[in-house]
Design a protein around this motif. Structure first.
Motif: not given
Length: 126
Positions: A72-73, A76-79, A83, A86
């Motif tokens: 996530w860090l 995935w956070r910017g994609s 949630s 993920a």
């Protein structure tokens, strides 16, 4: 002389002596996660003596959390990944890792002809 093992629960100390006698290297019989739990007073089986279910859950849960957080860090956070997706991916990765590690520990236990945790006595023989 005080050793770190003296802080472990009695059944864990007995299990580690049993694993040492079988020639199991300490890095396999007492991984970091287990040493932290034992020092906290949690009596959990060494991974080579634990059941498939216990190993799958313990190893899978921490891996799913750590891997999911890291992914996530970093990715995935910017994609556009939701949630929910993920979390699902982290759970699948954790289940896969947990099953793989549980199978590996079971194979090592059988190779060394070791008993399951539940078959060990709760206290050392007198």
């Amino acid at each position: 002389m005080n050793t770190p093992e003296q802080k472990y629960p009695a059944k864990v100390q007995l299990a580690l002596r049993h694993l040492d006698a079988a020639g199991v290297p300490r890095r396999q019989s007492a991984p970091l996660l287990h040493r932290v739990l034992w020092r906290s007073g949690v009596t959990v089986a060494p991974p080579m003596l634990a059941s498939m279910t216990a190993n799958t859950l313990l190893m899978g849960v921490w891996f799913a959390f750590a891997w999911g957080l890291l992914m996530w860090l970093l990715l995935w956070r910017g994609s556009t990944l939701s949630s929910a997706m993920a979390v699902f991916a982290a759970l699948v990765a954790g289940a896969g890792f947990g099953l793989l590690m549980a199978a590996l520990m079971r194979g090592l236990r059988l190779r060394h002809r070791l008993p399951l945790w539940r078959d060990l006595p709760d206290t050392p023989p007198a």
